[in-house]
Design an enzyme around this catalytic site. Structure first.
Site, PDB file in Angstrom:
ATOM      1  N   GLU A   7       8.135   5.878  46.672  1.00 17.12           N
ATOM      2  CA  GLU A   7       8.099   7.138  47.426  1.00 17.12           C
ATOM      3  C   GLU A   7       8.076   6.919  48.930  1.00 17.12           C
ATOM      4  OE1 GLU A   7       5.339  11.128  47.245  1.00 17.12           O
ATOM      5  OE2 GLU A   7       5.952  10.127  45.399  1.00 17.12           O
ATOM      6  N   ASP A 102       5.191   8.328  43.057  1.00 14.73           N
ATOM      7  CA  ASP A 102       3.864   8.753  42.601  1.00 14.73           C
ATOM      8  C   ASP A 102       3.990   9.557  41.308  1.00 14.73           C
ATOM      9  OD1 ASP A 102       2.844   7.588  44.861  1.00 14.73           O
ATOM     10  OD2 ASP A 102       2.589   9.458  45.968  1.00 14.73           O
ATOM     11  N   TYR A 321      -5.238   6.940  42.583  1.00 21.66           N
ATOM     12  CA  TYR A 321      -4.448   8.068  43.087  1.00 21.66           C
ATOM     13  C   TYR A 321      -5.360   9.247  43.425  1.00 21.66           C
ATOM     14  CZ  TYR A 321      -0.357  11.064  43.573  1.00 21.66           C
ATOM     15  OH  TYR A 321       0.612  11.890  44.073  1.00 21.66           O
TER      16      TYR A 321
END
Length: 833
Positions: A7, A102, A321
């Site tokens: 990303e 992600d 995350y």
């Protein structure tokens, strides 16, 4: 060749480092970093490299009716051409691709964009890997077991893009056109933004409508007989209703004064009851996104900043995350193993080791358990303190200590309640003592203050000292801080864990709210009221929450993208049906509200309103609404954007002005006072003007400007424009020391008469020359705050010269370079000039 797509660049760098066991090299293609090792190439995007927009024929606001956008098609345009070109060139060389963005709705959509760009160039197998932390174990496990892209999850993200574009553009254009607010001053409306703004406005209305009630509270100190002062404690007067309810507030002043007289006449109080109990205080549950933002907010971090730091810590492998609803650790997390890892560190070793002494470690769990990501917690890879900035370390420590706390034992408190009677009055005191700190020993972010009340016995007589009566008023509801707003949004179904903090930031960026807790500006109040009057669906949280549920249904395969976007367009058409017959009313209401928000008070020359205005060159000033018949004006500072605040000048009846300039925001005050003070202030001559002193006798003097600033300027102005800046705040003091080079006195700036550590400004010419030298950077490392390490990081993303920096996108750089914010990049660009 295998192509890996991440990303962002920093994720690509980290993943390349892991998969190559530290052997990856980097090369530049089209200004994009490509990491290579063996037969593998890894490239990072910059978030979305493809955006949704209307076809070109819809671009002109004046030629397209806003309602037409409800039926307009949507096209996809490349937004980062160099990254897309690099990706597609690499795709043509590859025989296999892996998407490693992600793992959430937005990341899946970014992955789908990459998938489609690759698919347009070549027919190769494309796989998807997912992980919750960028650690060696998780990344290698993910690449060992690849999956397929989740097109339904990506479609949910795409639906959000389309719906937000259509709603935002159509309503923004409608309100801006009707109010005549175009250019940089357009009125912004959004599907999630507007209901969020209404939450803030509604609370402000409650505060404004609040009427306080008077009440009184009584206190006295109690002490055991013959006490030396160590056991003295405060007790509060109370009385009981017929149903036994205790009340501390006395609503009748006469009753309060009577109780105070009785306490004043009493010399002692007799203990009527003593109650002792023990209470346990459970450790906190694991961090989900909202709880994390709340905890970071208590440390002074905005929601946006907290998430930005957490994402950086995730990308570099230090935490999991940060976008998650989960509050239950997964079964594959071994808390003892993770604690043992921290037990070997200096910063957390002692605390982690103490937790490992427990017979059994059973972490706490919250009510929400999901399967996408675990709660936010540290990984087993631990940074050295020198590897992180101060802010990053503070947030990292917060996450680590939250994990430690979830593995700790409950705290134990001993509570002591004492009730005493004195001359017909009851007094109570509640003491608490921390018997066993439990999780408080490793998690200092939750209050653990004690309240001392000595051990006394029933029937014991205590000295009664210093009885006091305090007059108070009920208080309006408090404004919600950012974290509390995000909690409220979550409870109402407004936005998602990934978007709520961004929504709040947009309200700040649009000038709809200021301060923290957020307070709505006048334009915000006007926009919400206009929507409520003429089309309340715009600010209806129920409609927004329904669309969120619909997008969840897309992700779960229960609805299609087209179904949901078609339904949202139909909702928008109904909004325009409400607005259709009220265009003139909406425009007039907004124009009047916007004018009121810019109005300071009466013009001293003609009595019309003085307004904040903007010149054709973009600068702000105060001008008369009676122009051109009345040309009365007042200057405003050049730094910042003016906003009119509620405080008014007693002398001139004008509202004060605040200049919004980020960290440099300041209150300018009454513009008339500033101008009058400048007119009445005599210039302080300090020496000869270096430009015209020899030929024309010009002198340099400390001057006060009518806009509230100060400078050293030539007394022959406007014939001579020579000037030097001075700080806006502080008292400028002329010393006896002189500059040998310029024969000018050295200056001090004191922050008030009591300031014994003034700023030694020195010679104003030397000071300005040094300032210009600092601002005129010739190399990257000449910039303030750029050392060798930061310069190296910037070079890794293609910023090797000042020209590279000037042309860079600040948000893109912030996303690619660890520890560098977009605001910092903009400051560097300003230094370059």
């Amino acid at each position: 060749m295998q192509l890996i797509v991440t990303e962002k660049d920093n994720a690509a760098r980290r993943i390349a480092e892991i998969l190559s066991d530290g052997g990856a090299a980097v090369e530049r293609r089209n200004g994009v970093n490509v990491y290579r090792w063996g037969d593998t190439r890894c490239v990072g995007l910059s978030g979305h490299v493809v955006g949704v927009d209307f076809p070109a024929e819809y671009n002109d606001w004046r030629d397209v009716e806003p309602v037409e956008l409800a039926d307009a098609g949507v096209v996809k345009n490349v937004t980062k051409e160099n990254i897309v070109a690099t990706l597609q060139r690499l795709a043509r060389e590859a025989d296999r691709a892996v998407i490693a963005t992600d793992y959430d709705r937005e990341g899946e959509l970014i992955g789908k964009e990459a998938y489609e760009l690759i698919e347009a160039e070549t027919d190769i197998p494309i796989e998807r890997v997912r992980f919750s932390s960028i650690t060696e174990r998780e990344v290698k496990n993910a690449f060992a077991d690849p999956d397929e892209l989740d097109f339904e999850l990506a479609a949910a993200g795409e639906a959000r893009q389309v719906i937000d574009l259509v709603w935002g553009a159509a309503l923004t254009r409608y309100l801006s056109l009707t109010a005549g607010q175009l250019g940089e001053d357009f009125i912004s409306v959004g599907r999630v933004q507007s209901p969020t703004l209404k939450l803030i406005v509604d609370r402000e209305r409650e505060i404004q409508a609040f009427e306080p009630d008077d009440y009184w509270e009584l206190f006295a100190d109690l002490a055991p007989k013959d006490d030396t002062g160590d056991d003295r404690f405060e007790a509060q007067y109370f009385f009981e209703d017929e149903d036994g309810t205790e009340n501390e507030r006395v609503w009748d002043e006469a009753d309060a004064e009577a109780a105070h007289e009785r306490l004043a006449d009493a010399e002692a109080a007799t203990v009527e009851s003593v109650r002792r109990r023990t209470r346990t205080d459970d450790p906190p549950t694991p961090f989900n996104t909202t709880a994390y933002i709340r905890a970071a907010g208590s440390l002074g971090y905005s929601a946006q900043r907290a998430m930005s730091i957490a994402e950086e810590l995730y990308t570099t492998g230090w935490i999991t995350y940060p976008r998650t609803d989960n509050t239950v650790y997964p079964d594959d997390l071994d808390p003892e193993e993770l604690l043992a890892t921290f037990a070997d560190t200096g910063a957390f070793g002692e605390d982690a080791a103490s937790l490992l002494e427990a017979d059994e470690i059973e972490p706490t769990a919250g009510d929400e358990e999901t399967t996408d990501h675990p709660p936010i917690h540290p990984t087993g890879e631990i940074p050295g303190r020198q590897e992180l900035s101060e802010d990053e370390w503070e947030i990292y420590e917060l996450v680590v200590r939250r994990f430690l706390a979830t593995c700790a034992e409950p705290a134990t408190w001993a509570h002591l309640r004492v009730v005493a009677a004195a001359n017909g009055c009851l007094l109570k005191a509640n003491g608490k003592r921390l018997v066993d700190p439990g999780y408080h020993a490793v998690y200092p972010y939750v209050g653990s203050s004690e309240n001392y009340v000595p051990e006394v016995e029933e029937g014991e007589r205590l000295d009664l000292l210093d009885p006091r009566l305090e007059a108070k008023q009920t208080q309006p509801p408090r404004r919600r801080g950012q974290s509390r707003l995000i909690e409220t949004m979550e409870g109402m179904g407004i936005g998602t864990k990934s978007t709520r903090h961004n929504t709040l930031q947009k309200l700040y960026d649009r000038g709809y709210v200021e301060g923290d807790p957020p307070r709505p500006t006048g334009i915000a109040m006007a926009v919400v009221e206009a929507a409520e009057r003429f089309a309340d669906r715009i600010v209806d949280e129920g409609m927004t929450a329904q669309l969120e549920r619909d997008m969840d249904a897309i992700a779960n395969g229960e609805k299609s993208l087209d179904e949901v976007t078609d339904e949202s367009r139909e909702m928008l058409r109904r909004v325009f049906e409400d607005l259709h017959d009220h265009r003139d009313e909406v425009g007039e209401f907004l124009r009047e509200s916007l004018k009121a928000d810019r109005t300071l008070g009466p013009c001293p020359d003609c009595g019309e309103d003085l307004l904040v205005r903007r010149s054709r060159r973009g600068s702000y000033f105060v001008g008369c609404d009676g122009y051109p018949d009345c040309e009365y004006t007042l200057p405003l500072p050049s730094q910042g954007e003016p906003t009119v605040i509620d405080e008014s000048c007693e002398d001139h009846g004008l509202r004060h002005v605040k200049m919004l300039a980020g960290r440099s925001t300041f209150v300018h005050g009454c513009p008339q006072c500033q101008a009058d003070e400048a007119d009445a202030t005599e210039d302080r001559v300090i020496g000869a003007c270096p430009e015209c002193g020899t030929e024309h006798g010009g002198e340099l003097a400390i001057k006060r400007t009518r806009a509230g600033g100060r400078l050293v300027g030539c007394t022959r102005y406007p014939d001579c424009n020579y000037s030097l800046p001075l700080p806006r705040r502080g008292d400028v003091e002329v010393t006896g020391a002189r500059c040998e080079e310029h024969d000018l006195p050295e200056l001090l700036v004191r922050d008030g008469p009591e300031d014994d550590d003034p700023w030694e400004l020195g010679c104003p010419i030397c000071n300005y020359e040094e300032y210009q030298q600092r601002q005129t950077a010739s190399e990257i490392e000449d910039l303030d705050g750029v050392g060798a390490k930061t310069a190296e990081k910037l070079a890794e993303v293609g910023i090797e010269s000042l020209d590279d920096l000037s042309a860079a996108d600040p948000d893109g750089v912030a996303g690619d370079v660890q520890g560098v914010s977009a605001d910092r990049v903009r400051e560097w660009q300003a230094q370059v000039g």
